[in-house]
Design an enzyme around this catalytic site. Structure first.
Site, PDB file in Angstrom:
ATOM      1  N   ASP A  40       0.849  -1.194   0.000  1.00  0.00           N
ATOM      2  CA  ASP A  40       0.000   0.000   0.000  1.00  0.00           C
ATOM      3  C   ASP A  40       0.886   1.247   0.000  1.00  0.00           C
ATOM      4  OD1 ASP A  40      -1.770   2.064   0.555  1.00  0.00           O
ATOM      5  OD2 ASP A  40      -2.013   1.499   2.672  1.00  0.00           O
TER       6      ASP A  40
ATOM      7  N   ASP B 264      -3.950   4.000   2.647  1.00  0.00           N
ATOM      8  CA  ASP B 264      -5.341   3.778   3.074  1.00  0.00           C
ATOM      9  C   ASP B 264      -5.554   2.355   3.604  1.00  0.00           C
ATOM     10  OD1 ASP B 264      -5.110   2.350   0.753  1.00  0.00           O
ATOM     11  OD2 ASP B 264      -6.817   3.266  -0.275  1.00  0.00           O
TER      12      ASP B 264
ATOM     13  N   ASP C 110      -2.041  -1.160  -3.629  1.00  0.00           N
ATOM     14  CA  ASP C 110      -2.369  -0.395  -4.839  1.00  0.00           C
ATOM     15  C   ASP C 110      -1.273  -0.565  -5.895  1.00  0.00           C
ATOM     16  OD1 ASP C 110      -0.346   1.319  -3.810  1.00  0.00           O
ATOM     17  OD2 ASP C 110      -1.851   2.351  -2.592  1.00  0.00           O
TER      18      ASP C 110
ATOM     19  N   ASP D 228     -10.895 -14.975 -15.980  1.00  0.00           N
ATOM     20  CA  ASP D 228     -11.653 -15.429 -14.819  1.00  0.00           C
ATOM     21  C   ASP D 228     -12.797 -16.350 -15.266  1.00  0.00           C
ATOM     22  OD1 ASP D 228     -12.099 -15.024 -11.905  1.00  0.00           O
ATOM     23  OD2 ASP D 228     -14.033 -14.246 -12.576  1.00  0.00           O
TER      24      ASP D 228
ATOM     25  N   GLU E  96      -8.691 -19.520 -16.383  1.00  0.00           N
ATOM     26  CA  GLU E  96      -9.052 -20.164 -15.116  1.00  0.00           C
ATOM     27  C   GLU E  96     -10.159 -21.162 -15.451  1.00  0.00           C
ATOM     28  OE1 GLU E  96     -10.899 -19.405 -10.684  1.00  0.00           O
ATOM     29  OE2 GLU E  96     -11.725 -18.417 -12.432  1.00  0.00           O
TER      30      GLU E  96
HETATM   31  C1  NOJ Z   1     -12.373 -16.709  -9.658  1.00  0.00           C
HETATM   32  C2  NOJ Z   1     -11.615 -15.711  -8.883  1.00  0.00           C
HETATM   33  O1  NOJ Z   1     -10.288 -16.133  -8.745  1.00  0.00           O
HETATM   34  C3  NOJ Z   1     -12.328 -15.587  -7.554  1.00  0.00           C
HETATM   35  O2  NOJ Z   1     -11.587 -14.847  -6.627  1.00  0.00           O
HETATM   36  C4  NOJ Z   1     -13.688 -14.996  -7.808  1.00  0.00           C
HETATM   37  O3  NOJ Z   1     -14.421 -14.964  -6.599  1.00  0.00           O
HETATM   38  C5  NOJ Z   1     -14.467 -15.801  -8.829  1.00  0.00           C
HETATM   39  N1  NOJ Z   1     -13.684 -16.205  -9.947  1.00  0.00           N
HETATM   40  C6  NOJ Z   1     -15.650 -15.025  -9.370  1.00  0.00           C
HETATM   41  O4  NOJ Z   1     -15.194 -13.980 -10.180  1.00  0.00           O
END
Ligand code: NOJ
Length: 502
Positions: A21, A25, A29, A190, A244
């Site tokens: 950080d 805050d 970041d 994601d 992912e």
């Molecule tokens: C996978 C991400 O790594 C996780 O942190 C997130 O909660 C879910 N996808 C939903 O976006």
């Protein structure tokens, strides 16, 4: 063909709000990441992956994106982002950013318009619901004022997009170009197997990540990655994408990395394997026989840190195993993804006070599940409270760090040859010298029960998951061990790299 940079890259995941950080805050970041680039270069990684830093109400730690082309003031500005990319490149580090295409935030202008009855076809609104459950617990449907319901496979604040709508495709192609134009080297996608849902949204018996599920992994999703691949290939500099992808079969995983789709997908089977030589060997064989470019992952911001996973009640054994697993993983063909803090041997923090917890998993399970905050506790850079150098001065971090973090801090470990940090540095340096000069293939050598011996050209890796010391395979030189060897014996919970002359 030249070997692309990502094939053997070591990529370091930065969970931005918990790394460093700079603004004071209590939340990490982009400027904080930039200040720590020398640390990352010295660690010896090739690339960083930044978790979402986009404008977000933070219902799910930033995986609820309200604007895909901006930076949340909590994390800085677009200029901070540009400066970080430039700084990373100056340090010889590539930059991968997270892209969240399955769902937006409910604060996204499209969803706000949908609530007003405009453009609902960008999301999945229905008059009737089905029996799907949110991954975080409870129904996957939330009703809006006029009686319709919308689908959210995660939190209610994360409405799922309708990928059968061409407008969604066009929007994401534009978002990719926006960040590619700013110089990013790749994307981490994601929930890459989400996006499409089976037509008609049929009820399910079991919603787990199965290749046959109507919720996940629909065949149409591959069309998206073919479109994206064309965009990536249109830019110079080997831009890449890693998905992912949670699924129950390595064959299904392999579909995502066909030559005209994603470059890589995370190998969660490796992370899910228990501390067991046969289990590790099975994942290695499955992986290398099904995907052209392997990845290996031990920890990330969604799972219990592997030091704790391998020996929940015994942190000493847990650390020995974590280091041995790391050394084994770094010897495998392919690229390795590290998670911030594993180089310090951080354990899962299990005793966070309920009042400090922020993960929606904790709230949606009504406190039954602890959620993922325990692996997201800010990094200890120094021994000094209250933030161990994570934030300036007397600022408290957004999640409290346990007192034990002082001993695990970078300050404490740097220069101490016996520390986990210095072990990681040695392992990464040694791998860097080796990775591209040895064959991408692996051969198993005969080994005692509970033990793995494999070789790649002159490198031999030995891992002892058993209870007794075993004799090392024939070798000419010991390159590096995860713990002390006993003469010619490899103790339990230890791995070693050996070299043989021919
Ligand atoms: C996978 C991400 O790594 C996780 O942190 C997130 O909660 C879910 N996808 C939903 O976006």
């Amino acid at each position: 063909m030249d070997i692309p940079w990502w094939r053997d890259a070591v990529v370091y995941e930065i969970y931005v709000r918990s790394f460093a950080d700079a603004s004071g805050d209590g939340v990490g970041d982009l400027a904080g990441v930039r200040e720590r680039l020398p640390y990352l270069r010295e660690l010896g990684v090739d690339a960083i992956w930044l978790t979402p830093f986009y404008p977000s109400p933070m219902a799910d730690g930033g995986y609820d994106v309200a604007d895909y082309r901006g930076v949340d003031p909590m994390f800085g500005t677009l200029s901070d982002f540009d400066a970080l990319v430039a700084g990373a490149h100056d340090h010889g580090l590539r930059v991968v950013v997270d892209i969240v295409p399955n769902h937006s935030s409910s604060a996204h202008p499209w969803f706000q318009a949908a609530l007003r009855g405009e453009g609902r076809e960008r999301y999945l609104f229905r008059d009737r619901t089905n029996n799907w459950q949110s991954t975080f617990g409870g129904s996957a449907w939330t009703q809006v004022e006029d009686g319709q319901h919308y689908l959210h496979l995660f939190a209610p604040e994360q409405p799922d997009f309708n990928w059968r709508n061409p407008e969604v495709h066009a929007e994401f192609l534009d978002i990719l170009r926006f960040w590619l134009d700013r110089g990013v080297d790749g994307f981490r996608i994601d929930v890459a197997m989400g996006l499409y849902k089976a037509e008609g949204l049929p009820d399910v018996g079991d919603q787990s990540f199965k290749a046959t599920s109507p919720v996940w992994g629909q065949p149409e999703v591959h069309g998206v990655y073919r479109e994206w691949r064309k965009v990536l290939d249109g830019y110079p500099g080997e831009r890449m994408a890693v998905g992912e992808v949670w699924t129950d079969s390595s064959e299904d995983l392999a579909l995502y990395v066909r030559p005209d789709e994603l470059h890589q997908s995370f190998n969660f089977a490796w992370l899910q394997a228990p501390w067991s030589a046969p289990a590790f060997r099975k994942v290695i064989d499955d992986t290398l026989s099904t995907v052209p470019f392997a990845t290996w992952v031990l920890s990330n911001h969604d799972v219990v840190r592997h030091r704790t996973r391998y020996a929940a009640d015994d942190p000493v054994t847990g650390l020995e195993r974590a280091k041995a697993a790391l050394l084994t993983m770094l010897a495998l063909p392919g690229s390795a993804y590290l998670y911030q803090g594993e180089e310090l041997g951080l354990p899962e923090v299990n005793d966070l006070p309920d009042a400090a917890r922020q993960d929606p998993v904790f709230f949606q399970s009504k406190g039954e599940l602890p959620g993922r905050d325990g692996c997201r506790v800010p990094i200890p850079w120094t021994v000094d409270p209250p933030s161990h150098g994570f934030a300036p001065g007397g600022v408290r971090p957004w999640l409290p760090q346990p007192a034990a973090f002082a001993e695990l801090s970078v300050e404490k470990q740097e220069g101490d040859a016996g520390s986990t940090l210095e072990f990681y540095r040695r392992a990464l340096a040694c791998r860097r010298d080796l990775a591209r000069s040895i064959p991408y293939t692996l051969e198993w050598l005969k080994s005692p029960e509970g033990v793995l011996f494999f070789t790649r050209g002159p490198l031999i890796c030995a891992l002892n998951c058993g209870a007794r010391p075993v004799r090392l395979p024939e070798h000419d030189e010991v390159l590096l061990a995860s713990g002390p060897l006993r003469g010619d014996l490899l103790p339990p919970d230890t791995a070693v790299w050996l070299r043989r002359a021919s």
